[in-house]
Design an enzyme around this catalytic site. Structure first.
Site, mmCIF file in Angstrom:
data_model
loop_
_atom_site.group_PDB
_atom_site.id
_atom_site.type_symbol
_atom_site.label_atom_id
_atom_site.label_comp_id
_atom_site.label_asym_id
_atom_site.label_seq_id
_atom_site.Cartn_x
_atom_site.Cartn_y
_atom_site.Cartn_z
ATOM 1 N N ASP A 191 44.641 46.660 44.360
ATOM 2 C CA ASP A 191 44.576 46.960 45.752
ATOM 3 C C ASP A 191 46.001 48.084 46.268
ATOM 4 O O ASP A 191 45.353 46.120 47.349
ATOM 5 C CB ASP A 191 43.667 48.199 45.863
ATOM 6 C CG ASP A 191 42.766 48.894 46.667
ATOM 7 O OD1 ASP A 191 43.890 51.050 46.443
ATOM 8 O OD2 ASP A 191 42.653 49.246 47.341
ATOM 9 N N GLU A 222 48.734 31.387 33.192
ATOM 10 C CA GLU A 222 48.407 30.211 33.089
ATOM 11 C C GLU A 222 47.432 30.650 31.575
ATOM 12 O O GLU A 222 47.240 29.489 30.592
ATOM 13 C CB GLU A 222 46.945 29.952 32.652
ATOM 14 C CG GLU A 222 47.606 28.600 34.521
ATOM 15 C CD GLU A 222 45.747 28.503 35.340
ATOM 16 O OE1 GLU A 222 44.777 28.300 34.908
ATOM 17 O OE2 GLU A 222 46.182 28.464 37.431
HETATM 18 C C1 NOJ Z 1 44.019 53.030 46.926
HETATM 19 C C2 NOJ Z 1 43.002 54.226 45.988
HETATM 20 O O1 NOJ Z 1 43.917 54.223 44.940
HETATM 21 C C3 NOJ Z 1 42.460 54.375 47.036
HETATM 22 O O2 NOJ Z 1 41.651 55.532 45.088
HETATM 23 C C4 NOJ Z 1 41.663 54.031 47.753
HETATM 24 O O3 NOJ Z 1 41.496 54.706 48.946
HETATM 25 C C5 NOJ Z 1 43.609 53.206 48.865
HETATM 26 N N1 NOJ Z 1 43.787 52.361 48.201
HETATM 27 C C6 NOJ Z 1 41.907 52.422 50.079
HETATM 28 O O4 NOJ Z 1 40.766 50.650 48.483
#
Ligand code: NOJ
Length: 504
Positions: A191, A222
């Site tokens: 993310d 690994e």
């Molecule tokens: C990207 C994620 O896809 C989204 O849903 C989220 O709100 C933000 N990152 C923060 O984690």
């Protein structure tokens, strides 16, 4: 499956809260997902990517993670997650989970300790004075704690950012990776992958971030065939593909394709740019039409402005849903035919539109509250799936799904579409099956069929033609294997894609 299964894989995104509810509490869960594994097997996907499933106060749909080594009780238990991984593997479906390294939750043990112990704050961004950064969800990016210091949160205040200059943070995430790889997960989706490092003046795409992914790649290697997928939103494709160098991430989401308007020249430009920037690093491109953060394609493609931008979601702009549906079908076959891996966001295969009339008091996306209602947020693409029956909750489970489904979805249930050979569901099923045999990883050669047309041939001999022009066009010679809509007296109508095999 080979060690390079991911290069041409079709990956289905499960937003667990809204997929299927096994215990009737209105929230999707692992029991619901396990019961629907045969549906996903029939759909013909190679892997499932699940949005965060960890314990979380759900301030941002689970992207506020309180404990990276356990499962949110509303979703199930760790033992159930292990059963799910084993069951998916029995069906030859890989499992990819979400890892959230940019930020944590104010409910995490580290952050709670930091609040009471000033000497334990270096894992986060505590400062005596905030700067002027704004949160990506709206409002200031800093929140003050009772003793006067401020902490940084690029997203909601409940999501404090980690300090990646602190080695403990590295150790923690490397251990989390091993924890899940040991449990058998086949990959992680990372993310906000470009945001980890911050300087005094910037937080996007700082060079130090690449060392993190080199370290992670060594761990993935690994284990043999585990993959790292980056969520990297960057306007510059050259900067984007730096994340895909051979010792970093395996793949990353292609948001340029997702954001692209339904326009032949623009699509051709984005496809070409994607292919040319990926080639030197040897990474397969990915093709994404939707996810849990963006307006559903049926609604997007039916509007006058068919592009997607986070800053202007065009919520409520008039949409011709029939046109959008036709284009979403054509776009699906186009995306499936392109070389690389493919993502399908749950409900895309059912042709669900965005739900734009949710009652404001039910909206849960922090974007909505933090923008004082100016931005409706992402709840409209997160409405629980319709499985069967004539009335809401359409077999989702329990009488009251966490977001209400429109009555009009009775035509769009998986059950209704199962029986209809011309349905979106059956288009996805057939497309994904043929894609396995004839498409996936590799290269393409463009065919010159005119300005309003995207046409190319893959090395298997499969030809894909999408008509984005105003009128029908003659088809090149070949046998039709699949079409996104009916032909017009043997010609290809506008907003339609056809797959052909060359005549022997
Ligand atoms: C990207 C994620 O896809 C989204 O849903 C989220 O709100 C933000 N990152 C923060 O984690």
């Amino acid at each position: 499956m080979s060690h390079t299964w991911w290069r041409g894989a079709a990956i289905y995104q499960v937003y667990l809260r809204s997929f299927a509810d096994g215990n009737g509490d209105g929230v999707g869960d692992l029991a619901g997902l396990r019961a629907r594994l045969p549906y996903l097997k029939d759909l013909g996907i190679d892997a499932i990517w699940l949005n965060p499933w960890y314990p979380s106060p759900m301030a941002d749909g689970g992207y506020d993670v309180a404990d990276y080594r356990d499962i949110e009780p509303v979703f199930g238990t760790l033992a159930e997650a292990e059963k799910f991984i084993a069951e998916a593997h029995e069906l030859d479906i890989k499992v990819i989970i979400d890892v959230v390294p940019n930020h944590s939750s104010t409910a995490s043990a580290w952050f709670r300790r930091a609040l009471t112990d000033r000497t334990a704050r270096d894992r986060f961004w505590f400062r005596d004075e905030p700067n002027d950064w704004q949160s990506i969800f709206g409002g200031p990016a800093w929140t003050q704690v009772p003793d006067g210091q401020w902490y940084l949160h690029l997203f909601a205040p409940e999501q404090p950012d980690f300090n990646w200059a602190n080695e403990e943070v590295h150790q923690e995430f490397e251990d989390v990776l091993r924890f899940w790889f040991d449990k058998g997960v086949d990959g992680v989706r990372i993310d906000s992958a470009a945001l980890l490092f911050k300087s005094a003046t910037a937080y996007e795409d700082l060079d130090e971030v690449h060392d993190v992914y080199r370290r992670w790649r060594r761990i993935a290697d690994e284990y043999g065939d585990r993959i790292l997928i980056g969520e990297v939103w960057l306007p510059d494709q050259e900067r984007f593909t730096r994340y895909l160098r051979p010792d970093e991430l395996h793949t990353a989401f292609n948001f340029d394709f997702l954001s692209c308007p339904w326009d032949p020249a623009e699509l051709r430009r984005v496809i070409d740019l994607t292919l040319t920037t990926h080639a030197p690093v040897g990474a397969p491109p990915t093709w994404v039409l939707s996810n849990h953060d963006v307006t559903r394609p049926v609604t997007r493609y039916g509007r006058a402005d068919t592009a997607f931008a986070h800053g202007g979601r065009l919520h409520g702009a008039p949409s011709d849903l029939e046109l959008g549906y036709r284009r979403a079908r054509a776009a699906a076959l186009l995306a499936m035919a392109l070389p690389g891996s493919l993502y399908v966001y749950q409900g895309e295969e059912l042709g669900l539109p965005e739900v734009e009339d949710l009652p404001d008091e039910l909206r849960q996306d922090p974007m909505y509250a933090r923008s004082q209602g100016a931005n409706p947020g992402r709840d409209g693409c997160r409405v629980p799936l319709p499985w069967a029956g004539e009335e809401p909750p359409f077999g989702f489970g329990g009488p009251h799904p966490w977001l209400p489904q429109p009555e009009s979805w009775r035509k769009l249930t998986a059950e209704a579409q199962q029986a209809d050979l011309g349905s979106m569901l059956n288009l996805y099923r057939t497309g994904l099956r043929l894609r396995r045999e004839l498409l996936g990883d590799g290269s393409l050669s463009w065919l010159p069929l005119g300005d309003g047309v995207l046409a190319f041939i893959r090395s298997s001999g499969l030809i894909c033609v999408t008509n984005l022009g105003p009128g029908p066009i003659p088809l090149p010679p070949g046998r039709t294997v699949l079409a996104s809509g009916p032909m017009a007296d043997g010609d290809l109508p506008p907003d339609t894609t056809v797959w052909l095999t060359s005549l022997e």
